[in-house]
Each structure stands twice: as C-alpha cells, then as structure tokens.
Scaffold this motif. Structure first.
Motif, PDB file in Angstrom:
ATOM      1  N   GLY A  72       0.786  -1.231   0.000  1.00 15.83           N
ATOM      2  CA  GLY A  72       0.000   0.000   0.000  1.00 15.83           C
ATOM      3  C   GLY A  72       0.814   1.275   0.000  1.00 15.83           C
ATOM      4  N   PHE A  73       2.125   1.143  -0.119  1.00 12.61           N
ATOM      5  CA  PHE A  73       3.011   2.311  -0.130  1.00 12.61           C
ATOM      6  C   PHE A  73       2.806   3.086  -1.434  1.00 12.61           C
ATOM      7  N   ASP A  77       4.494   8.701  -0.667  1.00 13.29           N
ATOM      8  CA  ASP A  77       5.206   8.273   0.547  1.00 13.29           C
ATOM      9  C   ASP A  77       6.706   8.234   0.286  1.00 13.29           C
ATOM     10  N   PHE A  78       7.070   7.731  -0.884  1.00 12.73           N
ATOM     11  CA  PHE A  78       8.490   7.643  -1.211  1.00 12.73           C
ATOM     12  C   PHE A  78       9.112   9.032  -1.324  1.00 12.73           C
ATOM     13  N   GLY A  82      11.915   9.047   1.167  1.00 11.08           N
ATOM     14  CA  GLY A  82      13.108   8.554   0.478  1.00 11.08           C
ATOM     15  C   GLY A  82      13.364   7.075   0.723  1.00 11.08           C
ATOM     16  N   ARG A  83      12.405   6.403   1.377  1.00  9.36           N
ATOM     17  CA  ARG A  83      12.522   4.965   1.644  1.00  9.36           C
ATOM     18  C   ARG A  83      11.342   4.247   1.003  1.00  9.36           C
ATOM     19  N   PHE A  84      11.505   2.943   0.788  1.00 16.07           N
ATOM     20  CA  PHE A  84      10.403   2.148   0.276  1.00 16.07           C
ATOM     21  C   PHE A  84       9.664   1.461   1.419  1.00 16.07           C
ATOM     22  N   GLY A  85       8.472   0.917   1.094  1.00 13.67           N
ATOM     23  CA  GLY A  85       7.646   0.286   2.127  1.00 13.67           C
ATOM     24  C   GLY A  85       7.952  -1.178   2.340  1.00 13.67           C
ATOM     25  N   CYS A  86       8.266  -1.905   1.262  1.00  9.27           N
ATOM     26  CA  CYS A  86       8.542  -3.336   1.383  1.00  9.27           C
ATOM     27  C   CYS A  86       9.357  -3.792   0.178  1.00  9.27           C
ATOM     28  N   PRO A  87       9.890  -5.009   0.185  1.00  6.92           N
ATOM     29  CA  PRO A  87      10.700  -5.462  -0.950  1.00  6.92           C
ATOM     30  C   PRO A  87       9.964  -5.380  -2.297  1.00  6.92           C
ATOM     31  N   TYR A  90      10.118  -2.387  -4.925  1.00 11.97           N
ATOM     32  CA  TYR A  90      11.143  -2.258  -5.958  1.00 11.97           C
ATOM     33  C   TYR A  90      10.607  -2.646  -7.335  1.00 11.97           C
ATOM     34  N   LEU A  97      12.475   4.142 -10.072  1.00 12.42           N
ATOM     35  CA  LEU A  97      13.759   3.762  -9.496  1.00 12.42           C
ATOM     36  C   LEU A  97      14.900   3.800 -10.511  1.00 12.42           C
ATOM     37  N   LEU A 101      18.908   5.056  -9.940  1.00 11.94           N
ATOM     38  CA  LEU A 101      20.028   4.148  -9.661  1.00 11.94           C
ATOM     39  C   LEU A 101      21.294   4.588 -10.389  1.00 11.94           C
ATOM     40  N   MET A 104      22.871   7.270  -8.480  1.00 10.12           N
ATOM     41  CA  MET A 104      23.140   6.922  -7.089  1.00 10.12           C
ATOM     42  C   MET A 104      24.295   5.932  -6.953  1.00 10.12           C
TER      43      MET A 104
END
Lengths: 169, 360
Positions: A72-73, A77-78, A82-87, A90, A97, A101, A104
């Motif tokens: 549900g992220f 939210d990102f 700057g973080r993700f909610g779950c694997p 990706y 993303l 990359l 980064m």
C-alpha cells in the motif's frame, strides 16, 4: 549556450552550473541562484549532487499515482521519506527507481554476494510450479508414463522444500 | 549476558592496545538485510514489527558468533545505557530514537552487533580496532552466511539485497574506517581531502557518523555506492583511498616537524598540561587535547605503551561514560568537572613529554 539553460528545479534561467564526478561518471546540474542557495550548493561540506538529482528526477512525476499492491506504499510516501515500504515496492516503482540508480550507484545491476539458500529455495518453488503445470498437461494428453514421472519428481521436490528451514529457528 | 555486565567489560575499541596502525583507529563493516515478503521497519505496523523483531533476534542470538552475548529489546534499555552503546559505536543514534519493536544483539567481545528494526530489519555490523578490512570482511561474511540459513532475505537477482533506502541497494555494504588525522587538520588540508574523497564517491563524516562534528580530528570515511560492484571490489577501492589518506597524513606530519617543530611541540606540551591540571573540560575540548597526545605518541614524545590509555579515554570521556563512571545523571557543567577529574588522575600516572625527537 550556457545562458539558455534552465534551472533543473524551478525552470528559471540557470546561473549556477555544477559538475561532479562520482566513480568516473560525470553528473551535471544547472540551477538558478535561489535554488542553489536553498540546496546549500555554496556550502561544500553539506552538498550532495546525488541527493539533488534524486529530488529533481522525482519532481516532474505526478504525485501519488503509483502504489505498491503488496504493502500500500505510494509514490507520495516515497517522495516524503526517500525509503520504500517493502521489498515488492522495488518492482512496483521500478520506473521511478531506474533513473535514480544510475546517479546513485556505480552500476544498475548487482554483482556481489548471492544468498545461496534463498536462491535455491526460490528455484525449488519455481520448479514446483513448473512440474505441477507439466503434470496437468500430461494427464490431459493422457501421457501417463510422463505423468507418473512428474508426480514422482513433484513429491521429491515437495519434500526438500519442506525440509528447508523456515524463517526463525 | 546482561547489559550491565556488557557495559562493565572492556570493548573491542576501549581495549585496543594492539592497534599498531597509528592513523586508523577502527575498521567497521555493516550489511543491510531485510526479510523477504515483510514491510520494512519504517512502514510496518507495530505488531508486525514486534513479530519481525522476535523472529530476527531469536535467529541472530542462536548464531555461534553470538554465544553468551547480549540480546535485548531497545525499550528495555534506559537512556544512559543507550548512550553508552552509541559512544562505543555499537548502535546508531537512529536506533535509540525508534519508538517500539527494535532490538539489539551484541557478541560477548562487543565486536559483532546486529541492530534489528533500525532502518532495515537487520543491520549486521562487525568492528575491529586498527586497519583490518580483510579480517572484518571474513567475519561478517561468515555471520551473514550463517544467518541466511535461518532467515529468508529479500533478494532480487538483478538488484541484489533489497533495502528500505535505495542508496543501500545491492550489496547493502558500508565499509568504513575511523581515522585520526591531526596533521591534516592542523595544516588546514582537511577540506581539500574531503573534497577529493567525495569526488571518488566516498563519504567523510565526524566521529559519530552523520551530522556529528570532527572533534579530536577523528573522521569516518566510507563507501557511498553499494550497487554495481562486488563487496570485495568496494572494500579494495576504499582501501586504496584510505592508504592514500594515510600517506597524506604522514607527509603532513613530516612537514609540520620540518617547518615548525617548536609550535607542534608546544601544542602537545600544552595539551599534556591541561589534561594534567584542568578543572573543567567539555567533551569536545577533551577530545582535541587527547588527539594531540595521541599525535605525540606517534611522534615518540610519549612512549607507545600510552596509546591504549589514550584510545580508551577517547571513548570514556564521552558524556554517557562519564555519567556511568560517576554512577548518576549529571548536567553538562557537572560532567565537565567529573571529566576533568578523571583525566587529571589518568594523566598524573603518565610519563612526561620528551621533546628530543620533535625539537629542531
């Protein structure tokens, strides 16, 4: 011409032009004076081009549209954390993303350690699904010898999947 | 092991008498790992976080490397205990601020630490005194491989280990060295070094990581990128950069000795005087003075046997350790008195400076 460049953040005429070399890749950013000040470009210790590029690449995206179906992220939210909610994020946010990359990291694909057991477990599950399909097909086509072979292999694979330790001990 | 036993026992860093390398105080590697199919700590519900923590802590504490270590939920620690662990570089400030569902597992010798539900489900960390990337990598690699037998890590063949923040994606590795660079600071070259290191894709931070100042001329230098290169490659690359910085620092020392030995001797001598006789010392000043003493040891002004004492005092003059030693909570002004008293008593025992090696 340098003067015709627009600020990467707000599209005003850019007067500050930055070049940073990270791992022998050249990154360029053009900024107007106000944005350059706001981003701390004038302060050499507190400035990272990567952060700036990351934010710039996020800005033009219409916010809050993409959503991770697993957790549900949202894209919003990102943007905030700057973080993700779950694997699984990706996969769901891969469009967002990929361009990040490049700026980064050194490359865009993994060339380090691989968790052998996790990968082995995953391929076992894949083999399991494959065998189930093949078994069904063989039965439909009345290839009973094949079906028996698939059934035997299937029970073998099932056994080794169950033997693998589950998470925890 | 209980938290109090752990605090009382010597840590890898405070007991680093063997650190032969004058410039590198500590080598550290951490790996970011997450559980497959579970929301990252920042997004998980509280109940999920607790489940994840229980599962992770159980698996980590069962590892042979963690035998007879400490495993404890963060909410069971008081503020002072947390602060002491931060000052020993065992846990991060971020972990202290997590509200619920975080945990810590620390090995008996305090060289291996796993933080649970910090930014990622697992932050595995190994640290050693001195310049020892090979040893640290082989230790943490084995720890990670052992842990993988019990936990399904979130992993994608193309993107590698999946982390909450895409900046840690791939190997999830951060290798860092804590470096003592007094001559580069004294000669005003540090800014140049920071800029050069940044351009090579590495980060320079203060003693306590992000946002901390560089009191004591101590800096942490680490890799910034984690994807597209193997762990060994990243370490090798960093190692090369660190060796260059060591050379720069040693050259700067020679230069100082050559151009203005009296000024340098004076700085070291005054530092000794203040440490021996000061009555109020805040931690920043104490760090800067200790830094000069450490430089004095490297330059043979003091015997090498004093190195371990000074390295230990770097940590023990931090606010948490000062309060712990005095058994109570004290405000900063009282701490400055306590710190100075501690340093006076330590320095009363130490050999006086011998300037024959630095004098012109």
């Amino acid at each position: 011409m340098a003067n015709s460049l627009k600020c990467d953040l707000c599209s005003k005429p850019a007067t500050v032009h930055l070049t940073q070399i990270v791992n022998s890749k050249i990154h360029k950013v053009d900024l107007c004076e106000a944005c350059a000040q706001a981003k701390g470009v004038t302060d050499p210790s507190g400035f990272s081009l990567a952060d700036l590029l990351l934010k710039a690449s996020l800005n033009p995206e219409p916010a809050g549209e993409a959503k991770c179906t697993a957790c549900g992220f949202t894209q919003q939210d990102f943007k905030k954390t700057g973080r993700f909610g779950c694997p699984s994020c990706y996969e769901h946010f891969s469009r967002l993303l990929e361009p990040m990359l490049d700026t980064m990291h050194k490359g865009s694909s993994h060339s380090g350690k691989i968790p052998q057991r996790a990968v082995a477990r995953k391929s076992l599950y894949e083999r399991l699904t494959q065998l189930e399909t093949e078994l069904e097909l063989a039965i439909k086509a009345e290839r009973y010898e094949d079906a028996a072979r698939y059934r035997d292999e299937l029970s073998q694979v099932r056994q080794s999947v169950e033997q693998k330790p589950s998470a925890g001990t | 092991m209980k938290i109090n036993e752990l605090i009382e026992s010597h840590s890898e860093l405070t007991d680093a008498a063997a650190s032969k390398s004058a410039v590198v105080l500590m080598t550290r590697i951490r790996l970011a790992r997450n559980l497959a199919g579970q929301p990252f700590p920042g997004w998980a519900k509280e109940a999920q976080k607790r489940d994840i923590r229980d599962q992770c802590m159980q698996a980590v504490a069962a590892l042979p490397q963690m035998k007879r270590g400490l495993a404890i939920p963060v909410e069971d620690l008081d503020e002072l205990q947390k602060q002491i662990l931060v000052e020993r570089h065992l846990i991060s400030r971020e972990l202290c601020h997590t509200k619920a569902g975080a945990g810590i597992v620390i090995s008996k010798d305090q060289s291996c630490v796993v933080m649970v539900n910090e930014e990622d489900h697992l932050r595995i960390q190994v640290l050693r005194a001195g310049f020892q990337f090979k040893k640290v990598w082989s230790t943490i690699n084995a720890l990670d491989t052992n842990l993988e037998e019990h936990i399904d890590f979130a992993f994608n063949p193309r993107l590698g280990y999946l982390s909450a923040c895409p900046t840690n994606l791939g190997t999830g590795i951060r290798a860092s060295a804590m470096m003592h660079l007094p001559a580069l600071v004294i000669s005003g070259q540090m800014e140049k070094v920071v800029r050069a290191v940044n351009q090579l894709g590495m980060a320079v931070r203060g003693l306590f990581g992000e946002g901390s100042d560089a009191s004591g001329s101590i800096f942490q230098i680490s890799n910034q990128t984690t994807l597209g290169e193997s762990e060994e490659g990243i370490i090798k690359h960093l190692h090369g950069v660190l060796n260059t910085i060591i050379d720069q620092e040693l050259n700067a020392r020679l230069k100082l000795l050559e151009t203005d030995p009296n000024k340098l001797s004076d700085k070291i001598g005054r530092a000794f005087g203040i440490l021996q006789n000061g009555y109020l010392l805040n931690s920043g000043e104490a760090m800067n003075l200790l830094s000069l003493i450490r430089l004095g040891i490297d330059l043979d002004v003091f015997p090498d046997t004093q190195r371990a004492v000074v390295d230990r005092l770097f940590i023990e003059c931090q606010p948490g350790h000062v309060q712990h030693a005095a058994k109570g909570a004290f405000d900063p002004a009282q701490r400055d008195v306590l710190r100075a008293a501690r340093l006076r008593s330590e320095f009363a025992k130490l050999t006086h400076p011998d300037f024959t090696r630095t004098a012109k």
